[in-house]
Design a protein around this motif. Structure first.
Motif, PDB file in Angstrom:
ATOM      1  N   SER A  31      41.298  15.024 -11.906  1.00 48.52           N
ATOM      2  CA  SER A  31      41.108  13.592 -11.704  1.00 48.52           C
ATOM      3  C   SER A  31      40.596  12.882 -12.948  1.00 48.52           C
ATOM      4  CB  SER A  31      40.134  13.350 -10.552  1.00 48.52           C
ATOM      5  OG  SER A  31      38.884  13.949 -10.848  1.00 48.52           O
ATOM      6  N   CYS A  33      40.471  11.278 -16.840  1.00 48.18           N
ATOM      7  CA  CYS A  33      41.311  10.376 -17.606  1.00 48.18           C
ATOM      8  C   CYS A  33      41.821  11.124 -18.831  1.00 48.18           C
ATOM      9  CB  CYS A  33      40.500   9.155 -18.018  1.00 48.18           C
ATOM     10  SG  CYS A  33      41.469   7.893 -18.828  1.00 48.18           S
ATOM     11  N   ASP A  52      45.043   7.539 -15.716  1.00 52.38           N
ATOM     12  CA  ASP A  52      43.881   7.907 -14.929  1.00 52.38           C
ATOM     13  C   ASP A  52      44.244   7.902 -13.455  1.00 52.38           C
ATOM     14  OD1 ASP A  52      42.496   4.663 -15.595  1.00 52.38           O
ATOM     15  OD2 ASP A  52      43.396   5.324 -13.707  1.00 52.38           O
ATOM     16  N   SER A  53      43.320   8.389 -12.631  1.00 49.98           N
ATOM     17  CA  SER A  53      43.612   8.600 -11.217  1.00 49.98           C
ATOM     18  C   SER A  53      43.620   7.315 -10.416  1.00 49.98           C
ATOM     19  CB  SER A  53      42.593   9.559 -10.619  1.00 49.98           C
ATOM     20  OG  SER A  53      42.620  10.797 -11.272  1.00 49.98           O
ATOM     21  N   LEU A  54      42.936   6.289 -10.929  1.00 51.64           N
ATOM     22  CA  LEU A  54      42.768   5.077 -10.129  1.00 51.64           C
ATOM     23  C   LEU A  54      43.818   4.018 -10.448  1.00 51.64           C
ATOM     24  CD1 LEU A  54      40.713   4.351  -7.962  1.00 51.64           C
ATOM     25  CD2 LEU A  54      39.493   3.015  -9.677  1.00 51.64           C
ATOM     26  N   ARG A  55      44.039   3.759 -11.725  1.00 52.26           N
ATOM     27  CA  ARG A  55      44.921   2.654 -12.105  1.00 52.26           C
ATOM     28  C   ARG A  55      46.280   3.091 -12.591  1.00 52.26           C
ATOM     29  NH1 ARG A  55      41.114  -0.561 -16.165  1.00 52.26           N
ATOM     30  NH2 ARG A  55      41.309   1.501 -17.139  1.00 52.26           N
ATOM     31  N   THR A 100      36.001  10.800 -16.618  1.00 47.96           N
ATOM     32  CA  THR A 100      35.773   9.600 -15.825  1.00 47.96           C
ATOM     33  C   THR A 100      37.039   9.297 -15.035  1.00 47.96           C
ATOM     34  OG1 THR A 100      36.485   8.198 -17.666  1.00 47.96           O
ATOM     35  CG2 THR A 100      34.113   8.604 -17.440  1.00 47.96           C
ATOM     36  N   VAL A 101      36.888   8.555 -13.982  1.00 48.02           N
ATOM     37  CA  VAL A 101      38.038   8.227 -13.141  1.00 48.02           C
ATOM     38  C   VAL A 101      38.863   7.103 -13.752  1.00 48.02           C
ATOM     39  CG1 VAL A 101      38.742   7.415 -10.863  1.00 48.02           C
ATOM     40  CG2 VAL A 101      36.826   9.001 -11.090  1.00 48.02           C
ATOM     41  N   VAL A 102      38.157   6.187 -14.388  1.00 54.30           N
ATOM     42  CA  VAL A 102      38.822   5.041 -15.000  1.00 54.30           C
ATOM     43  C   VAL A 102      38.413   4.956 -16.468  1.00 54.30           C
ATOM     44  CG1 VAL A 102      39.091   2.544 -14.978  1.00 54.30           C
ATOM     45  CG2 VAL A 102      38.888   3.786 -12.832  1.00 54.30           C
ATOM     46  N   CYS A 103      39.351   4.715 -17.344  1.00 53.49           N
ATOM     47  CA  CYS A 103      39.009   4.592 -18.753  1.00 53.49           C
ATOM     48  C   CYS A 103      39.914   3.573 -19.422  1.00 53.49           C
ATOM     49  CB  CYS A 103      39.121   5.937 -19.461  1.00 53.49           C
ATOM     50  SG  CYS A 103      40.767   6.633 -19.419  1.00 53.49           S
TER      51      CYS A 103
END
Length: 123
Positions: A31, A33, A52-55, A100-103
Motif C-alpha cells: 500500500s 507510495c 499510491d493506493s488512494l489517488r 505513506t498512503v498518499v504522496c
C-alpha cells in the motif's frame, strides 16, 4: 529496510519506447507510495510519475500522455512504460518508495531509492 533495483534502461532513438522495471524487496509494503524520478547531468532530480493506493497515478506535465506508471503487487514490481521518447527524456531514472498512503511527486517525500538506470534518447 527496502531494496529497490531498476532495470530496462538503454539507448533508443527519438519516438521509440522503453519499459523500466523496479523490483522491490525487503520491508516493502503493497500500500505504499512508489514513484519514478529522473536526473539529467547538471539538473536537479525531478518527479516523473507516482502511484499510491488512494489517488492512483500522477504525472509530470512533461510526460503526460507518453508515460504510464503501473504496479504489480504480486511481483512487488513497479513499471514505467515510456513511449514517444524525446531527447529531453534522457536522464538517469530512479525508482523510489515511501511508506505513506498518499504522496506528492517531489523527491523529498521519498525515503528509499534505487541505484538508477540510464535512459538515453538520440534525436
Amino acid at each position: 529496510q527496502v531494496q529497490l533495483v531498476e532495470s530496462g534502461g538503454g539507448s533508443v532513438q527519438a519516438g521509440g519506447s522503453l519499459r523500466l522495471a523496479c523490483a522491490a524487496s525487503g520491508d516493502t509494503v503493497s500500500s505504499s507510495c512508489m514513484g519514478w524520478f529522473r536526473q539529467a547531468p547538471g539538473k536537479e532530480r525531478e518527479g516523473v510519475a507516482i502511484i499510491d493506493s488512494l489517488r492512483g497515478t500522477m504525472y509530470a506535465d512533461s510526460v503526460k500522455g507518453r508515460f504510464t506508471i503501473s504496479k504489480d503487487n504480486n511481483k512487488n514490481t513497479l513499471y514505467l512504460q515510456m513511449d514517444s521518447l524525446k531527447a529531453e527524456d534522457s536522464a538517469m531514472y530512479y525508482c523510489a518508495e515511501d511508506f505513506t498512503v498518499v504522496c506528492g511527486i517531489t523527491p523529498r517525500e521519498f525515503d528509499f531509492w534505487g541505484q538508477g538506470t540510464q535512459v538515453t534518447v538520440s534525436s
